[in-house]
Design a protein around this motif. Structure first.
Motif, PDB file in Angstrom:
ATOM      1  N   GLU A 196      -6.159   5.797  -6.460  1.00 19.11           N
ATOM      2  CA  GLU A 196      -5.992   5.688  -8.045  1.00 19.11           C
ATOM      3  C   GLU A 196      -5.017   4.826  -8.192  1.00 19.11           C
ATOM      4  N   ARG A 197      -3.775   4.785  -7.713  1.00 15.10           N
ATOM      5  CA  ARG A 197      -2.713   3.857  -7.875  1.00 15.10           C
ATOM      6  C   ARG A 197      -2.855   2.393  -7.892  1.00 15.10           C
ATOM      7  N   ILE A 198      -3.655   2.185  -6.646  1.00 12.01           N
ATOM      8  CA  ILE A 198      -4.177   0.790  -6.335  1.00 12.01           C
ATOM      9  C   ILE A 198      -5.216   0.480  -7.343  1.00 12.01           C
ATOM     10  N   THR A 199      -6.127   1.064  -7.778  1.00 12.34           N
ATOM     11  CA  THR A 199      -7.143   0.696  -8.727  1.00 12.34           C
ATOM     12  C   THR A 199      -6.351   0.434 -10.193  1.00 12.34           C
ATOM     13  N   GLU A 200      -5.438   1.188 -10.491  1.00 12.68           N
ATOM     14  CA  GLU A 200      -4.633   1.043 -11.594  1.00 12.68           C
ATOM     15  C   GLU A 200      -3.446  -0.039 -11.540  1.00 12.68           C
ATOM     16  N   GLY A 201      -3.414  -0.595 -10.533  1.00 13.02           N
ATOM     17  CA  GLY A 201      -2.579  -1.819 -10.438  1.00 13.02           C
ATOM     18  C   GLY A 201      -0.921  -1.137 -10.480  1.00 13.02           C
ATOM     19  N   ARG A 202      -0.750   0.120  -9.903  1.00 12.19           N
ATOM     20  CA  ARG A 202       0.504   0.732  -9.788  1.00 12.19           C
ATOM     21  C   ARG A 202       1.104   0.739  -8.667  1.00 12.19           C
ATOM     22  N   LEU A 203       0.618   0.224  -7.550  1.00 13.97           N
ATOM     23  CA  LEU A 203       1.150   0.015  -6.136  1.00 13.97           C
ATOM     24  C   LEU A 203       1.193  -1.183  -5.677  1.00 13.97           C
ATOM     25  N   LEU A 204       2.612  -1.340  -5.329  1.00 14.45           N
ATOM     26  CA  LEU A 204       3.079  -2.818  -4.934  1.00 14.45           C
ATOM     27  C   LEU A 204       3.508  -2.755  -3.460  1.00 14.45           C
ATOM     28  N   LEU A 205       3.071  -4.042  -2.738  1.00 18.44           N
ATOM     29  CA  LEU A 205       3.429  -4.235  -1.352  1.00 18.44           C
ATOM     30  C   LEU A 205       4.688  -5.330  -1.163  1.00 18.44           C
ATOM     31  N   TRP A 206       5.383  -5.341  -0.333  1.00 14.98           N
ATOM     32  CA  TRP A 206       6.353  -6.493   0.301  1.00 14.98           C
ATOM     33  C   TRP A 206       5.836  -6.753   1.430  1.00 14.98           C
ATOM     34  N   GLU A 207       5.549  -8.094   1.159  1.00 16.83           N
ATOM     35  CA  GLU A 207       5.109  -8.911   2.579  1.00 16.83           C
ATOM     36  C   GLU A 207       6.255  -9.581   2.940  1.00 16.83           C
ATOM     37  N   GLY A 208       6.379  -9.607   4.428  1.00 16.45           N
ATOM     38  CA  GLY A 208       7.216  -9.978   5.049  1.00 16.45           C
ATOM     39  C   GLY A 208       7.141 -11.707   5.247  1.00 16.45           C
ATOM     40  N   PRO A 209       7.924 -12.253   5.978  1.00 15.70           N
ATOM     41  CA  PRO A 209       7.883 -13.801   6.147  1.00 15.70           C
ATOM     42  C   PRO A 209       6.556 -14.325   6.695  1.00 15.70           C
ATOM     43  N   ASP A 210       5.813 -13.360   7.936  1.00 14.12           N
ATOM     44  CA  ASP A 210       4.680 -13.547   8.279  1.00 14.12           C
ATOM     45  C   ASP A 210       3.439 -13.176   7.497  1.00 14.12           C
ATOM     46  N   VAL A 249       8.214   5.232  -2.359  1.00 14.91           N
ATOM     47  CA  VAL A 249       9.082   3.925  -1.844  1.00 14.91           C
ATOM     48  C   VAL A 249       8.968   4.145  -0.135  1.00 14.91           C
ATOM     49  N   TYR A 250       8.403   3.413   0.751  1.00 18.59           N
ATOM     50  CA  TYR A 250       8.346   3.545   1.959  1.00 18.59           C
ATOM     51  C   TYR A 250       8.180   2.528   2.779  1.00 18.59           C
ATOM     52  N   THR A 251       9.079   2.321   3.890  1.00 22.91           N
ATOM     53  CA  THR A 251       9.224   1.307   4.703  1.00 22.91           C
ATOM     54  C   THR A 251       8.920   1.744   6.302  1.00 22.91           C
ATOM     55  N   PRO A 252       8.073   1.233   6.996  1.00 27.11           N
ATOM     56  CA  PRO A 252       7.845   1.874   8.468  1.00 27.11           C
ATOM     57  C   PRO A 252       9.045   1.853   9.194  1.00 27.11           C
ATOM     58  N   ARG A 253       9.453   2.609  10.330  1.00 33.77           N
ATOM     59  CA  ARG A 253      10.595   2.775  10.697  1.00 33.77           C
ATOM     60  C   ARG A 253      10.867   1.285  11.641  1.00 33.77           C
ATOM     61  N   ALA A 254       9.874   0.579  11.915  1.00 33.71           N
ATOM     62  CA  ALA A 254      10.135  -0.511  12.810  1.00 33.71           C
ATOM     63  C   ALA A 254      10.529  -1.673  11.753  1.00 33.71           C
ATOM     64  N   GLU A 255      10.402  -1.491  10.457  1.00 34.94           N
ATOM     65  CA  GLU A 255      10.595  -2.785   9.713  1.00 34.94           C
ATOM     66  C   GLU A 255      11.919  -2.307   8.895  1.00 34.94           C
ATOM     67  N   ARG A 256      12.586  -1.443   9.082  1.00 29.23           N
ATOM     68  CA  ARG A 256      13.854  -0.961   8.177  1.00 29.23           C
ATOM     69  C   ARG A 256      15.081  -1.727   8.484  1.00 29.23           C
ATOM     70  N   GLY A 257      15.906  -1.655   7.763  1.00 27.19           N
ATOM     71  CA  GLY A 257      17.319  -2.474   7.831  1.00 27.19           C
ATOM     72  C   GLY A 257      17.098  -3.974   7.422  1.00 27.19           C
ATOM     73  N   ARG A 258      15.908  -4.294   6.961  1.00 24.16           N
ATOM     74  CA  ARG A 258      15.941  -5.763   6.487  1.00 24.16           C
ATOM     75  C   ARG A 258      15.859  -6.020   5.037  1.00 24.16           C
ATOM     76  N   GLY A 259      15.930  -5.128   4.185  1.00 28.11           N
ATOM     77  CA  GLY A 259      16.100  -5.245   2.613  1.00 28.11           C
ATOM     78  C   GLY A 259      14.720  -5.128   2.119  1.00 28.11           C
ATOM     79  N   TYR A 260      13.454  -4.830   2.774  1.00 32.52           N
ATOM     80  CA  TYR A 260      12.375  -4.872   2.137  1.00 32.52           C
ATOM     81  C   TYR A 260      12.095  -3.773   1.186  1.00 32.52           C
ATOM     82  N   ALA A 261      12.704  -2.595   1.142  1.00 34.16           N
ATOM     83  CA  ALA A 261      12.657  -1.483   0.274  1.00 34.16           C
ATOM     84  C   ALA A 261      13.336  -1.834  -0.853  1.00 34.16           C
ATOM     85  N   ALA A 262      14.344  -2.592  -0.945  1.00 35.46           N
ATOM     86  CA  ALA A 262      15.207  -3.043  -1.916  1.00 35.46           C
ATOM     87  C   ALA A 262      14.382  -4.176  -2.971  1.00 35.46           C
ATOM     88  N   GLY A 263      13.553  -5.100  -2.037  1.00 35.90           N
ATOM     89  CA  GLY A 263      12.709  -5.859  -2.780  1.00 35.90           C
ATOM     90  C   GLY A 263      11.711  -5.335  -3.445  1.00 35.90           C
TER      91      GLY A 263
END
Length: 274
Positions: free
Chosen positions: A174-188, A210-224
């Motif tokens: 529902e959120r994706i269909t309505e355009g209400r969920l954003l993703l942050w893509e890393g450099p790759d 607001v969620y960042t997988p554990r392996a990706e935390r500490g890089r500022g992605y949640a802030a972005g």
């Protein structure tokens, strides 16, 4: 002074319009839940002014909006007197929730346990993270649904919910269909964080998931991604952008304040024993 209850959303809106419009931030949970609620309620003063609202969602979980301590105590008496099915949990601003739980314990012998302490924040001036995290925000699409649903399950586990008993594919779709969920893509180009926002109702929209997988935390992605979804809410017409944080998580509380969010009220969730 009286509690009124209905299953008719239109009747609820008509009765509570002034309070919902005057206090959209404090009523954010009710505004978000009311269209799917099992039951809706409002408290009136002797002069007819509405000073309290709630929405009951399955399984018997009242969510308080702006509500007085007096109204919360009266609600406990109403529950006992009417011999209705008593709540399994209750959530809302700390003072009224404690008043309701204590009154229910006294009247019905129900023990209660605090389960989560939250703080409601409202966006002031949106401040981009500095330094900006690498990567970019993008809207989630249909192809993202399976693993975003898996992230949503992990998010629920992180905040202590019974994730195994819930369906996450439907709400995520529902959120994706309505355009209400954003993703942050890393450099790759890989998605490394996500955030969603509610529909805008009475001028307010609430950031969540607001969620960042554990392996990706500490890089500022949640802030972005939080800054991006907050800006999208503003661009979409929201005059107030809100979010809840867990008071036991100092990292997220500090992050959101750096982005421009300011405290409104503290909230409490409790569960009841048999």
């Amino acid at each position: 002074m009286t509690w009124y209850f209905t299953e008719d959303v239109a009747a609820f809106r008509a009765a509570t319009a002034s309070l919902l419009a005057a206090e959209p931030a404090r009523n954010t949970a009710v505004l978000t839940l009311m269209d799917a609620a099992d039951r809706l309620g409002w408290w009136t003063e002797p002069d007819g002014e509405v000073t309290g609202v709630l929405a009951v969602s399955p399984p018997r979980v009242p969510a308080f909006g702006a509500i007085t301590v007096e109204a919360a105590r009266a609600l406990a008496s109403e529950v006992v007197a009417c011999a209705v099915a008593q709540p399994t949990e209750v959530r809302g601003e700390t003072g009224p929730v404690e008043a309701f739980a204590e009154a229910l314990a006294t009247a019905a012998g129900r023990s209660w346990t605090p389960t989560v302490r939250m703080r409601l924040f409202r966006l002031g001036t949106l401040t981009p993270p500095d330094p900006a995290p690498p990567g970019r925000a993008r809207l989630a699409g249909p192809a993202d649904i399976p693993w975003v649903a898996a992230w949503a399950r992990e998010f629920a586990r992180d905040i202590g919910e019974d994730a195994d008993a819930k369906d996450f594919t439907g709400p995520v779709t529902e959120r994706i269909t309505e355009g209400r969920l954003l993703l942050w893509e890393g450099p790759d180009g890989r998605p490394v964080s996500m955030a969603s926002v509610s529909r805008t109702i009475e001028g307010q929209a609430r950031v969540h998931l607001v969620y960042t997988p554990r392996a990706e935390r500490g890089r500022g992605y949640a802030a972005g991604v939080t800054e991006a979804v907050s800006r999208a809410a503003l661009d979409g017409g929201a005059t107030q952008v809100l979010l809840f944080t867990d008071l036991s998580n100092p990292t997220s509380n500090a992050l959101y304040q750096r982005l421009g969010y300011r405290p409104v009220t503290d909230h409490l969730g409790v569960t009841f024993g048999r």
